[in-house]
Design a protein around this motif. Structure first.
Motif, PDB file in Angstrom:
ATOM      1  N   GLU A 124       5.849  79.899 -39.720  1.00 17.03           N
ATOM      2  CA  GLU A 124       5.909  79.023 -40.895  1.00 17.03           C
ATOM      3  C   GLU A 124       4.641  79.072 -41.733  1.00 17.03           C
ATOM      4  O   GLU A 124       4.688  78.864 -42.933  1.00 17.03           O
ATOM      5  N   ALA A 125       3.497  79.329 -41.143  1.00 17.19           N
ATOM      6  CA  ALA A 125       2.239  79.336 -41.873  1.00 17.19           C
ATOM      7  C   ALA A 125       2.082  80.563 -42.754  1.00 17.19           C
ATOM      8  O   ALA A 125       1.159  80.636 -43.546  1.00 17.19           O
ATOM      9  N   THR A 126       2.986  81.532 -42.653  1.00 16.38           N
ATOM     10  CA  THR A 126       2.860  82.745 -43.456  1.00 16.38           C
ATOM     11  C   THR A 126       3.893  82.801 -44.575  1.00 16.38           C
ATOM     12  O   THR A 126       4.135  83.849 -45.147  1.00 16.38           O
ATOM     13  N   ILE A 127       4.490  81.670 -44.911  1.00 17.16           N
ATOM     14  CA  ILE A 127       5.487  81.647 -45.985  1.00 17.16           C
ATOM     15  C   ILE A 127       4.819  81.993 -47.304  1.00 17.16           C
ATOM     16  O   ILE A 127       3.769  81.472 -47.646  1.00 17.16           O
ATOM     17  N   ARG A 165      -4.907  79.033 -34.039  1.00 17.42           N
ATOM     18  CA  ARG A 165      -3.747  78.471 -34.738  1.00 17.42           C
ATOM     19  C   ARG A 165      -2.451  78.938 -34.086  1.00 17.42           C
ATOM     20  O   ARG A 165      -1.531  78.148 -33.861  1.00 17.42           O
ATOM     21  N   LEU A 166      -2.371  80.232 -33.762  1.00 18.16           N
ATOM     22  CA  LEU A 166      -1.174  80.748 -33.099  1.00 18.16           C
ATOM     23  C   LEU A 166      -0.906  80.024 -31.788  1.00 18.16           C
ATOM     24  O   LEU A 166       0.226  79.657 -31.492  1.00 18.16           O
ATOM     25  N   LEU A 167      -1.959  79.824 -31.000  1.00 18.55           N
ATOM     26  CA  LEU A 167      -1.803  79.148 -29.702  1.00 18.55           C
ATOM     27  C   LEU A 167      -1.434  77.685 -29.865  1.00 18.55           C
ATOM     28  O   LEU A 167      -0.615  77.161 -29.105  1.00 18.55           O
ATOM     29  N   THR A 211      -2.912  72.245 -26.287  1.00 18.33           N
ATOM     30  CA  THR A 211      -2.750  73.689 -26.298  1.00 18.33           C
ATOM     31  C   THR A 211      -2.789  74.161 -24.853  1.00 18.33           C
ATOM     32  O   THR A 211      -3.688  73.801 -24.106  1.00 18.33           O
ATOM     33  N   TYR A 212      -1.798  74.931 -24.456  1.00 17.83           N
ATOM     34  CA  TYR A 212      -1.661  75.340 -23.068  1.00 17.83           C
ATOM     35  C   TYR A 212      -2.406  76.628 -22.716  1.00 17.83           C
ATOM     36  O   TYR A 212      -2.415  77.027 -21.558  1.00 17.83           O
ATOM     37  N   ALA A 213      -2.994  77.291 -23.712  1.00 16.54           N
ATOM     38  CA  ALA A 213      -3.711  78.539 -23.453  1.00 16.54           C
ATOM     39  C   ALA A 213      -4.944  78.611 -24.344  1.00 16.54           C
ATOM     40  O   ALA A 213      -4.977  78.033 -25.431  1.00 16.54           O
ATOM     41  N   THR A 214      -5.951  79.322 -23.875  1.00 17.23           N
ATOM     42  CA  THR A 214      -7.189  79.505 -24.625  1.00 17.23           C
ATOM     43  C   THR A 214      -7.195  80.886 -25.288  1.00 17.23           C
ATOM     44  O   THR A 214      -6.356  81.738 -24.985  1.00 17.23           O
ATOM     45  N   ASP A 215      -8.174  81.089 -26.158  1.00 21.03           N
ATOM     46  CA  ASP A 215      -8.349  82.416 -26.766  1.00 21.03           C
ATOM     47  C   ASP A 215      -8.536  83.478 -25.682  1.00 21.03           C
ATOM     48  O   ASP A 215      -8.016  84.587 -25.795  1.00 21.03           O
ATOM     49  N   THR A 216      -9.283  83.126 -24.640  1.00 24.64           N
ATOM     50  CA  THR A 216      -9.522  84.059 -23.530  1.00 24.64           C
ATOM     51  C   THR A 216      -8.220  84.384 -22.805  1.00 24.64           C
ATOM     52  O   THR A 216      -7.967  85.549 -22.473  1.00 24.64           O
ATOM     53  N   ASP A 217      -7.383  83.379 -22.578  1.00 22.70           N
ATOM     54  CA  ASP A 217      -6.072  83.603 -21.955  1.00 22.70           C
ATOM     55  C   ASP A 217      -5.233  84.555 -22.808  1.00 22.70           C
ATOM     56  O   ASP A 217      -4.585  85.464 -22.293  1.00 22.70           O
ATOM     57  N   TYR A 218      -5.257  84.314 -24.116  1.00 27.74           N
ATOM     58  CA  TYR A 218      -4.453  85.118 -25.047  1.00 27.74           C
ATOM     59  C   TYR A 218      -4.952  86.565 -25.073  1.00 27.74           C
ATOM     60  O   TYR A 218      -4.143  87.503 -25.046  1.00 27.74           O
ATOM     61  N   ALA A 219      -6.266  86.757 -25.108  1.00 26.93           N
ATOM     62  CA  ALA A 219      -6.826  88.114 -25.084  1.00 26.93           C
ATOM     63  C   ALA A 219      -6.413  88.834 -23.799  1.00 26.93           C
ATOM     64  O   ALA A 219      -6.042  90.018 -23.832  1.00 26.93           O
ATOM     65  N   SER A 220      -6.451  88.121 -22.679  1.00 29.24           N
ATOM     66  CA  SER A 220      -6.030  88.699 -21.409  1.00 29.24           C
ATOM     67  C   SER A 220      -4.550  89.069 -21.448  1.00 29.24           C
ATOM     68  O   SER A 220      -4.149  90.140 -20.980  1.00 29.24           O
ATOM     69  N   ALA A 252       2.992  84.286 -24.655  1.00 27.88           N
ATOM     70  CA  ALA A 252       4.143  85.091 -25.063  1.00 27.88           C
ATOM     71  C   ALA A 252       4.678  84.624 -26.410  1.00 27.88           C
ATOM     72  O   ALA A 252       4.997  85.438 -27.285  1.00 27.88           O
ATOM     73  N   GLN A 253       4.765  83.307 -26.600  1.00 27.04           N
ATOM     74  CA  GLN A 253       5.265  82.766 -27.864  1.00 27.04           C
ATOM     75  C   GLN A 253       4.296  83.067 -29.004  1.00 27.04           C
ATOM     76  O   GLN A 253       4.710  83.402 -30.108  1.00 27.04           O
ATOM     77  N   ALA A 254       2.987  82.996 -28.740  1.00 21.24           N
ATOM     78  CA  ALA A 254       1.983  83.311 -29.768  1.00 21.24           C
ATOM     79  C   ALA A 254       2.082  84.784 -30.168  1.00 21.24           C
ATOM     80  O   ALA A 254       2.014  85.117 -31.354  1.00 21.24           O
ATOM     81  N   GLU A 255       2.254  85.660 -29.197  1.00 24.67           N
ATOM     82  CA  GLU A 255       2.397  87.087 -29.492  1.00 24.67           C
ATOM     83  C   GLU A 255       3.639  87.326 -30.354  1.00 24.67           C
ATOM     84  O   GLU A 255       3.613  88.097 -31.311  1.00 24.67           O
ATOM     85  N   TYR A 256       4.718  86.644 -30.026  1.00 25.29           N
ATOM     86  CA  TYR A 256       5.977  86.748 -30.770  1.00 25.29           C
ATOM     87  C   TYR A 256       5.794  86.275 -32.209  1.00 25.29           C
ATOM     88  O   TYR A 256       6.241  86.911 -33.147  1.00 25.29           O
ATOM     89  N   ARG A 257       5.095  85.137 -32.370  1.00 22.37           N
ATOM     90  CA  ARG A 257       4.830  84.605 -33.710  1.00 22.37           C
ATOM     91  C   ARG A 257       3.967  85.571 -34.510  1.00 22.37           C
ATOM     92  O   ARG A 257       4.185  85.763 -35.699  1.00 22.37           O
ATOM     93  N   ALA A 258       2.974  86.166 -33.869  1.00 19.49           N
ATOM     94  CA  ALA A 258       2.087  87.108 -34.556  1.00 19.49           C
ATOM     95  C   ALA A 258       2.860  88.351 -34.996  1.00 19.49           C
ATOM     96  O   ALA A 258       2.629  88.886 -36.085  1.00 19.49           O
ATOM     97  N   GLU A 259       3.801  88.782 -34.162  1.00 22.24           N
ATOM     98  CA  GLU A 259       4.572  89.984 -34.457  1.00 22.24           C
ATOM     99  C   GLU A 259       5.656  89.754 -35.505  1.00 22.24           C
ATOM    100  O   GLU A 259       5.907  90.608 -36.346  1.00 22.24           O
TER     101      GLU A 259
END
Length: 132
Positions: free
Chosen positions: A78-81, A26-28, A4-13, A67-74
């Motif tokens: 596949e996990a939300t099928i 999971r998103l990351l 995983t290339y980013a942490t929860d802290t990175d994502y929150a930032s 950026a990709q995690a934010e895009y997936r969340a928005e």
């Protein structure tokens, strides 16, 4: 083994919030796999575990993953099928099927254009990224 290339802290930032939203790990993880797909032919220095070593590459992978995690969340992933998303075929009749499109019917790319741009500007993607 996937990394995983980013942490929860990175994502929150990245999101400019105090805490990462629920499900961020999971998103990351999934976004990191998609970043790996975008980097299929990239060449960069790695350590003995295969992790990038150059600061600009580490930063680009982190930002592209966020950026990709934010895009997936928005836009979903596949996990939300749901049952309505699973295609069912009976002879010539086909019902359902996951739609990855905007409300106007325009198809969305699999990879966030922002993530692709980050990787391209870091010199990690020389050409185009093929969306499935």
């Amino acid at each position: 083994m996937s990394r995983t290339y980013a942490t929860d802290t990175d994502y929150a930032s990245w999101l400019d919030v105090k805490e990462a939203p629920e499900g961020a790990a999971r998103l990351l993880r999934d976004a990191s796999l998609e970043v790996d797909e975008m980097l299929l032919t990239a060449i960069y220095r790695v350590d003995h575990d295969g992790a990038p070593t150059e600061p600009h590459v580490i930063e680009a992978l982190r930002d592209a993953t966020c950026a990709q995690a934010e895009y997936r969340a928005e836009h979903g992933d596949e996990a939300t099928i749901t049952l309505g998303d699973v295609p069912v075929s009976l002879g010539p009749l086909s019902i359902g099927g996951r739609s990855n499109s905007k409300t106007d019917g325009t198809a969305l790319p699999q990879h966030n254009p922002v993530a692709v741009r980050i990787l391209r500007l870091a010199g990690l993607i020389p050409g185009t990224v093929q969306n499935a």
